[in-house]
Design an enzyme around this catalytic site. Structure first.
Site, short mmCIF file in Angstrom:
data_model
loop_
_atom_site.label_atom_id
_atom_site.label_comp_id
_atom_site.label_asym_id
_atom_site.label_seq_id
_atom_site.Cartn_x
_atom_site.Cartn_y
_atom_site.Cartn_z
N ASN A 371 -2.38 16.02 -3.34
CA ASN A 371 -0.94 16.04 -3.61
C ASN A 371 -0.42 14.64 -3.92
OD1 ASN A 371 1.48 17.80 -3.50
ND2 ASN A 371 2.15 16.45 -1.84
N HIS A 408 9.06 15.31 -8.00
CA HIS A 408 10.39 14.75 -7.77
C HIS A 408 10.73 14.06 -9.09
CE1 HIS A 408 10.12 15.64 -3.55
NE2 HIS A 408 8.96 15.01 -3.47
N ASP A 439 12.27 18.96 -7.20
CA ASP A 439 13.72 18.81 -7.19
C ASP A 439 14.11 18.10 -8.47
OD1 ASP A 439 12.99 16.13 -6.39
OD2 ASP A 439 13.35 16.64 -4.30
O1 9MR Z 1 11.85 14.90 2.74
C1 9MR Z 1 11.08 14.16 3.68
C2 9MR Z 1 12.01 13.30 4.52
O2 9MR Z 1 12.83 14.11 5.33
C3 9MR Z 1 11.18 12.37 5.40
O3 9MR Z 1 12.04 11.45 6.06
C4 9MR Z 1 10.17 11.59 4.54
C5 9MR Z 1 9.27 10.73 5.40
O4 9MR Z 1 8.49 11.52 6.24
O5 9MR Z 1 9.37 12.49 3.81
C6 9MR Z 1 10.10 13.30 2.92
O6 9MR Z 1 9.23 14.16 2.22
C7 9MR Z 1 8.31 13.52 1.36
C8 9MR Z 1 7.03 14.31 1.39
O7 9MR Z 1 6.57 14.43 2.70
C9 9MR Z 1 5.97 13.66 0.50
N1 9MR Z 1 6.43 13.49 -0.84
C10 9MR Z 1 7.73 12.80 -0.96
C11 9MR Z 1 8.77 13.51 -0.11
C12 9MR Z 1 10.15 12.89 -0.30
O8 9MR Z 1 10.12 11.57 0.15
#
Ligand code: 9MR
Length: 540
Positions: A371, A408, A439
């Site tokens: 991923n 993203h 998104d």
């Molecule tokens: O959306 C997630 C956010 O709430 C967390 O603070 C962050 C750190 O753990 O991770 C975000 O999700 C991420 C995902 O795990 C990996 N790809 C990028 C996503 C957006 O940052």
């Protein structure tokens, strides 16, 4: 104009007196179980006053066909265990595919509950759906049955199919509205930001998982703390991913301590409600995610990581459908493409293959994904890094099943043609393509145009975003063959939940990246983006 062909995504079930099942990919919507009319008997029912309201609605109609659903709501004070309804078209409408009920007959049609939706608590609703053919008119017949019969009157009305997403309905039986375990979404009126038509179940339009990332555990945004969020997720999605609570720091907080309680609660909820779970993620270098004890670990780092992966994979074996095995390993600015993470510093790039091998050994059935972000074609250097890594993994027979493209992405970048070639390159390697974290913010901080480009979510902005969501889904369907479709997941339910709002590159600017509007506790309003997603799935 709607395209005049049956939606490919709904061609999963041709009607016959026997087997009917949920869409492939929505695995646990099991249709096993016997039909029981115990409640009916116990209540000394028909032809009596109605026990359930039975409502038929047309969810979509096009020149030669339609999709519709029937909602059976228990309006009594007792549980109903088993239900059966029937309907008949006066014109040429005919049912071709069905889901979430056993349907037999050839006009009239008889639908009986599936195993998992036989039991209806007071106020609870079961909903099943179908696709059919017609020549111009999607009829709305009255639904009858011992449970919903109401003195035998059965006038029919019709709805014109000139609209591609009509929503006419008829109901019979008891009082019309009740709280429901699969309730329909809130009104889509107002604010120019709503779609103006409700999509009944987004997931039912696809043969592959339609997922959403959810806050869970002790997060105040947890879908298990906000009933409207829970019901909207159930209504539209067939898969969930934990936005945070299945990351390293949550599941493995201390060297000899695993904490599965929150994740188990989430997974149990999913399975008991007919959704699958995509696991995210065994290994991620992110500073928030690597537990402190791991950062300071002095033993054999590879053995420790293997045990971490294997313990988690084993714990969820049979309950989690797929995993992001490693997340965001690539860095195209490094000469060898690998991010200079803690893992890389300790082990070189070997830890990537080792993680796949450990996960596969612990759960040979689960689908294993690599991923990452910026691998959907716009960033050529990073995409080439990905292809090199995949080719090496495949040459070494590493058990990888697919690539998770986070996506993203921007409203205008990467282009559809980039997406097309990225999907194709993965497909050509025989791997599955899964859009894992979709998104589409409307502002682009990387654009040459002054940021933010939009300070308000106007109907024009909503239309742009709708077109973008639609093009992404269309491209996915065009390029990825059914057997290689791992699914499409959005990263959050409604705009206010999106991580983008906290992302430093947005500098505090507002944005509206997801498929639903708020308020925070619902009801959530379907955005045009959702309509675009649904139209693409329907081939419109
Ligand atoms: O959306 C997630 C956010 O709430 C967390 O603070 C962050 C750190 O753990 O991770 C975000 O999700 C991420 C995902 O795990 C990996 N790809 C990028 C996503 C957006 O940052």
């Amino acid at each position: 104009m709607p395209i005049v062909r049956p939606p490919a995504s709904l061609r999963f079930q041709t009607i016959s007196p026997s087997a009917h099942r949920a869409p492939t990919g929505n695995k646990p919507r099991k249709l096993v179980g016997a039909l029981l009319f115990t409640a009916l008997t116990a209540l000394g029912a028909a032809p009596y006053s109605a026990l359930a309201s039975c409502e038929y609605s047309v969810s979509n109609a096009w020149n030669s066909g339609f999709t519709a659903n029937v909602r059976v709501t228990n309006d009594t004070d007792s549980a109903i265990d088993g239900w059966q309804v029937q309907w008949q078209y006066s014109g040429d409408n005919r049912v071709t595919n069905t889901w979430n009920a056993e349907v037999s007959g050839g006009n009239p049609y008889i639908a009986t509950n599936a195993g998992w939706n036989a039991s209806l608590q007071p106020g609870q609703t079961a909903e099943f759906g179908f696709q059919g053919t017609s020549t111009g008119t999607a009829e709305v017949p009255q639904v009858n049955g011992a449970l919903c019969e109401h003195g035998g009157s059965s006038s029919s009305s019709s709805s014109s199919s000139s609209s591609s997403s009509s929503s006419s309905s008829s109901s019979s039986g008891g009082s019309s509205s009740s709280s429901s375990s699969s309730s329909s979404s809130g009104s889509s009126s107002g604010s120019g930001s709503s779609s103006g038509s409700n999509t009944t179940n987004l997931y039912s339009l696809a043969e592959f998982p339609i997922g959403v990332a959810v806050a869970a555990g002790d997060d105040s945004r947890s879908f298990l703390r906000i009933p409207e969020k829970e019901s909207t997720i159930k209504q539209h999605f067939s898969q969930i991913t934990a936005e945070n609570i299945m990351k390293m720091r949550f599941l493995h907080p201390a060297e000899n301590t695993y904490d599965f309680a929150d994740a188990d609660q989430m997974v149990d909820w999913a399975l008991s409600n007919g959704l699958t779970v995509h696991g995210h993620t065994f290994l991620w270098h992110h500073e928030y995610q690597v537990p402190d004890w791991m950062r300071n670990y002095n033993g054999d780092f590879q053995i420790m990581l293997n045990e971490h992966v294997a313990t988690i994979a084993d714990h969820f074996a049979g309950r989690v459908t797929s995993w992001d095995v490693v997340n965001e390993v690539l860095d195209e600015t490094q000469s060898n493409c690998y991010r200079n993470s803690l893992f890389y510093q300790r082990l070189g790039s070997d830890y990537v293959n080792a993680a796949f091998i450990a996960a596969d050994a612990a759960d040979p059935e689960v689908d294993l994904y690599y991923n990452d972000y910026s691998i959907s074609g716009g960033n050529t250097a990073k995409f080439n890094c990905l292809l090199t890594m995949l080719d090496e993994m495949q040459a070494e027979e590493v058990p990888i099943d697919g690539v998770g493209l986070q996506m993203h992405i921007q409203i205008d970048w990467p282009t559809t043609s980039h997406l097309r070639s990225a999907f194709q390159a993965i497909v050509d390697r025989g791997l599955k393509v899964k859009i894992t974290e979709l998104d589409v913010p409307v502002n682009n901080p990387y654009s040459s145009a002054p940021f933010p480009q939009y300070t308000q979510y106007t109907p024009e902005v909503a239309a742009l975003q709708k077109a973008r969501y639609k093009a992404i889904v269309q491209t996915y369907l065009d390029v990825v063959p059914p057997a290689q479709r791992g699914g499409i997941s959005v990263w959050g339910l409604w705009d206010g939940d999106s991580w983008i709002l906290d992302f430093e590159n947005w500098q505090g600017a507002d944005d509206w990246p997801l498929l639903f509007n708020g308020p925070a506790n619902g009801p959530y309003q379907e955005k045009p983006a959702l309509e675009g997603f649904a139209e693409a799935l329907l081939g419109q």
